[in-house]
Write a protein that holds these residues in place. Structure first.
Motif, short mmCIF file in Angstrom:
data_model
loop_
_atom_site.label_atom_id
_atom_site.label_comp_id
_atom_site.label_asym_id
_atom_site.label_seq_id
_atom_site.Cartn_x
_atom_site.Cartn_y
_atom_site.Cartn_z
N PHE A 161 -8.59 5.95 0.24
CA PHE A 161 -8.69 5.92 -1.19
C PHE A 161 -9.09 7.03 -1.36
O PHE A 161 -8.50 7.89 -2.48
CB PHE A 161 -9.26 4.66 -1.47
CG PHE A 161 -8.85 3.41 -1.11
CD1 PHE A 161 -7.42 3.06 -0.92
CD2 PHE A 161 -9.31 2.26 -1.27
CE1 PHE A 161 -6.79 2.06 -0.55
CE2 PHE A 161 -8.84 0.93 -0.92
CZ PHE A 161 -7.55 0.67 -0.65
N ALA A 162 -10.14 7.55 -0.94
CA ALA A 162 -10.71 9.21 -1.36
C ALA A 162 -9.75 10.17 -1.06
O ALA A 162 -9.64 10.97 -2.01
CB ALA A 162 -11.90 9.16 -0.48
N THR B 67 -13.75 0.50 -6.50
CA THR B 67 -12.89 0.17 -5.54
C THR B 67 -13.66 0.22 -4.13
O THR B 67 -13.85 -0.87 -3.49
CB THR B 67 -11.58 0.94 -5.50
OG1 THR B 67 -10.90 0.96 -6.18
CG2 THR B 67 -10.74 0.31 -3.97
N GLY B 68 -14.61 1.09 -3.94
CA GLY B 68 -15.20 1.26 -2.82
C GLY B 68 -16.23 0.17 -2.95
O GLY B 68 -16.94 -0.54 -1.85
N LEU B 69 -17.11 -0.09 -3.96
CA LEU B 69 -18.21 -0.86 -4.09
C LEU B 69 -17.61 -2.52 -3.98
O LEU B 69 -18.24 -3.19 -3.25
CB LEU B 69 -18.87 -0.77 -5.61
CG LEU B 69 -19.64 0.48 -5.95
CD1 LEU B 69 -19.82 0.33 -7.35
CD2 LEU B 69 -20.91 0.48 -4.97
N LEU B 70 -16.50 -2.91 -4.71
CA LEU B 70 -15.91 -4.02 -4.39
C LEU B 70 -15.71 -4.28 -2.83
O LEU B 70 -15.78 -5.44 -2.30
CB LEU B 70 -14.80 -4.28 -5.23
CG LEU B 70 -14.97 -4.26 -6.89
CD1 LEU B 70 -13.66 -4.34 -7.60
CD2 LEU B 70 -15.95 -5.42 -7.13
N THR B 71 -14.90 -3.19 -2.12
CA THR B 71 -14.71 -3.34 -0.97
C THR B 71 -16.06 -3.58 0.03
O THR B 71 -15.95 -4.52 0.99
CB THR B 71 -13.77 -2.12 -0.15
OG1 THR B 71 -12.82 -2.13 -1.12
CG2 THR B 71 -13.52 -2.39 0.99
N PRO C 30 -10.90 -6.86 4.53
CA PRO C 30 -10.35 -7.64 3.35
C PRO C 30 -9.17 -7.00 2.83
O PRO C 30 -8.30 -7.84 1.87
CB PRO C 30 -11.46 -7.49 2.23
CG PRO C 30 -12.15 -6.15 2.60
CD PRO C 30 -12.09 -6.15 4.21
N TRP C 31 -8.95 -5.81 3.43
CA TRP C 31 -7.46 -5.24 2.98
C TRP C 31 -6.35 -5.54 4.02
O TRP C 31 -6.53 -5.39 5.16
CB TRP C 31 -7.59 -3.81 2.79
CG TRP C 31 -8.43 -3.26 1.65
CD1 TRP C 31 -9.71 -3.17 1.43
CD2 TRP C 31 -7.91 -3.21 0.25
NE1 TRP C 31 -10.14 -2.73 0.24
CE2 TRP C 31 -8.89 -2.47 -0.62
CE3 TRP C 31 -6.78 -3.34 -0.50
CZ2 TRP C 31 -8.94 -2.32 -1.94
CZ3 TRP C 31 -6.66 -2.96 -1.94
CH2 TRP C 31 -7.65 -2.67 -2.77
N THR D 28 -11.34 -3.43 7.71
CA THR D 28 -10.47 -2.49 7.29
C THR D 28 -11.17 -1.84 6.20
O THR D 28 -10.46 -1.00 5.36
CB THR D 28 -9.08 -2.94 6.68
OG1 THR D 28 -9.23 -3.92 5.70
CG2 THR D 28 -8.04 -3.43 7.84
N GLY D 29 -12.27 -2.26 5.69
CA GLY D 29 -13.01 -1.71 4.64
C GLY D 29 -13.27 -0.08 4.75
O GLY D 29 -12.90 0.65 3.78
N GLN D 30 -13.81 0.29 5.86
CA GLN D 30 -14.04 1.63 5.82
C GLN D 30 -13.06 2.69 6.04
O GLN D 30 -12.81 3.63 5.21
CB GLN D 30 -14.78 1.99 7.23
CG GLN D 30 -16.14 1.40 7.29
CD GLN D 30 -16.09 -0.18 7.99
OE1 GLN D 30 -15.23 -0.83 7.87
NE2 GLN D 30 -17.36 -0.80 8.17
N LEU D 31 -11.90 2.00 6.75
CA LEU D 31 -10.63 3.05 6.65
C LEU D 31 -9.93 3.01 5.24
O LEU D 31 -9.60 4.05 5.00
CB LEU D 31 -9.78 2.58 7.60
CG LEU D 31 -8.42 2.89 7.62
CD1 LEU D 31 -8.33 4.29 8.08
CD2 LEU D 31 -7.38 2.10 8.65
#
Length: 446
Positions: free
Chosen positions: A183-184, A156-160, A124-125, A175-178
């Motif tokens: 972000f972390a 942000t992680g929950l929404l992703t 999604p990113w 691209t969610g995991q990356l």
């Protein structure tokens, strides 16, 4: 059973409290402007704006060419993500909301155009959107509290995860995991930099407070030492008053009773004043048992007579024996001065010569005493050092003590560079202290 109820109540209260905490932390329009860098001035702001321009161009092209959104919608979503980067310079929390909203809108718009077997899209990113959100989270972590930064990271992680894992798409490159990992890393980095900056600022504040407290303590110690030294001067005058009051009736033939009573009262007051003076001196000495010793070891014993200018020659000889070339000069008509003036003049010369020995090895010093109708001028000058001075163990507040002695008498003292690398101490000590209504002198240490 009661313990289980208490645990359940605490857990329920915690669950009910967290929504309010999140609302107070994240649902705000509070401004947290990024200050200009000390060394780079406004360069970080320029870099962020340049990155936002790159995000605008890159994301608009990616959403239009590969996402199939069209030029108009692609430009609006890219503009929101780029605007979030710029907005994060001043209002990081609203910028974070804007960046997340732009991601959600763009992800849903691209998902609607996904077809099986078509070109895979980073979802999604987008690449540019991922970079934009990295900038937003970094700028946010640099200025808000650590808890708020990790709350924004968690949401942000929950929404992703919700968009990619629960909603999903038909043909995309995930691209969610990356994104969550990057972000972390950025939030941890920003939090560490913010903690380092706050630690340095706190250290600077503590250093300033420590220096101010040290200067205040040194001032009080110098004043206490001066008070102890003046004890003998004051005690001498009070003793003379007491003796004269006791002897006076015997010098008058058939003195009236009123005179005897008055003189007895004067003597009694003088004796009581001496007693109180000794008590005050005992308190001062008990608070500073080692303060009677001068920094260079030239101090006096607690009950030794305080020095006057008659002992200046011995002081100069001792200084010469320590390896310093000293010359003296006396101008004006030499006359007896009040004991407080002579004591202060002696201590000023002593401290000035000690400073030359400590800080100007190989220099020569010249002491000048100038008697004038209004008082005494003390001048100590020295040439520049011929070799590097060794580290000094002193407190470095000798000038403070000299100034206190001069101001105490209503005089003034200046000190500063003289003739290139040399140094000069110039003090004027008036014979009589100024009237209480007169303002104190404004001259200080140069």
């Amino acid at each position: 059973m009661s313990r289980l109820h208490r645990v359940a109540d605490k857990g329920g209260a915690l669950v009910r409290r967290w929504p309010r905490v999140l609302r107070d932390d994240l649902w705000t329009w509070r401004a947290d402007p990024l200050p200009p860098s000390v060394w780079l001035f406004w360069l970080p702001h320029g870099v962020v704006c340049l990155a936002a321009f790159g995000v605008l161009l890159g994301d608009a092209a990616q959403l239009d060419d590969h996402g199939g959104l069209g030029a108009g919608p692609a430009f609006l979503i890219a503009l929101a993500e780029a605007g979030a980067v710029v907005l994060a310079l001043w209002r990081p929390l609203p910028a974070w909301w804007l960046s997340v909203a732009a991601m959600l809108v763009g992800a849903m718009a691209v998902r609607a155009r996904m077809v099986p077997g078509g070109d895979e899209f980073t979802w999604p990113w987008t690449s540019a959107g991922l970079i934009a959100h990295l900038f937003v989270l970094l700028l946010l972590a640099l200025r808000v509290r650590t808890r708020v930064s990790f709350e924004a990271l968690a949401l942000t992680g929950l929404l992703t995860s919700a968009v990619q894992g629960l909603i999903g798409g038909r043909n995309y490159q995930p691209t969610g995991q990356l994104a969550v990992v990057l972000f972390a890393v950025v939030v941890v980095l920003g939090t560490a930099l913010r903690g380092r900056r706050e630690a340095r600022a706190e250290l600077g504040r503590q250093t300033t407070l420590t220096a101010e407290e040290r200067a205040r303590r040194t001032l009080l110690e110098e004043r206490s030492r001066i008070a102890r030294e003046l004890h003998d001067v004051v005690a001498h005058h009070m003793s003379v008053i007491s003796i004269q009051a006791q002897v006076a009736p015997h010098l008058v033939k058939d003195p009236p009773e009123e005179l005897k009573e008055n003189l007895a009262g004067i003597r009694q007051n003088a004796v009581e004043a001496l007693t109180e003076l000794r008590r005050v001196l005992d308190v001062l000495r008990s608070e500073h048992p080692a303060a009677d010793e001068h920094e260079d070891g030239s101090g006096t014993a607690p009950h030794a007579p305080q020095p006057t200018l008659d002992r200046l020659g011995a002081l100069v000889e001792n200084t010469r024996a320590a390896g310093l070339t000293v010359t003296t000069e006396v101008t004006g008509e030499r006359r007896p001065l009040p004991p407080g003036v002579e004591l202060s003049a002696y201590r000023i010369v002593q401290e000035a010569l000690s400073n030359v020995l400590r800080h100007a090895p190989g220099a020569t010093a010249h002491v000048t005493l100038t008697y004038d109708p209004r008082g005494l001028r003390v001048e100590v000058v020295n040439t520049g050092p011929t070799r590097e001075a060794p580290p000094s163990a002193g407190a470095g507040h000798g000038l403070l003590g000299m100034r206190e002695r001069a101001v105490m008498l209503g005089g003034r003292l200046t000190a500063g560079l003289w003739s290139g690398r040399g140094y000069k101490v110039d003090a004027h000590l008036p014979v009589s202290a100024p009237h209480a209504s007169e303002p104190p002198p404004q001259d200080g240490i140069a």
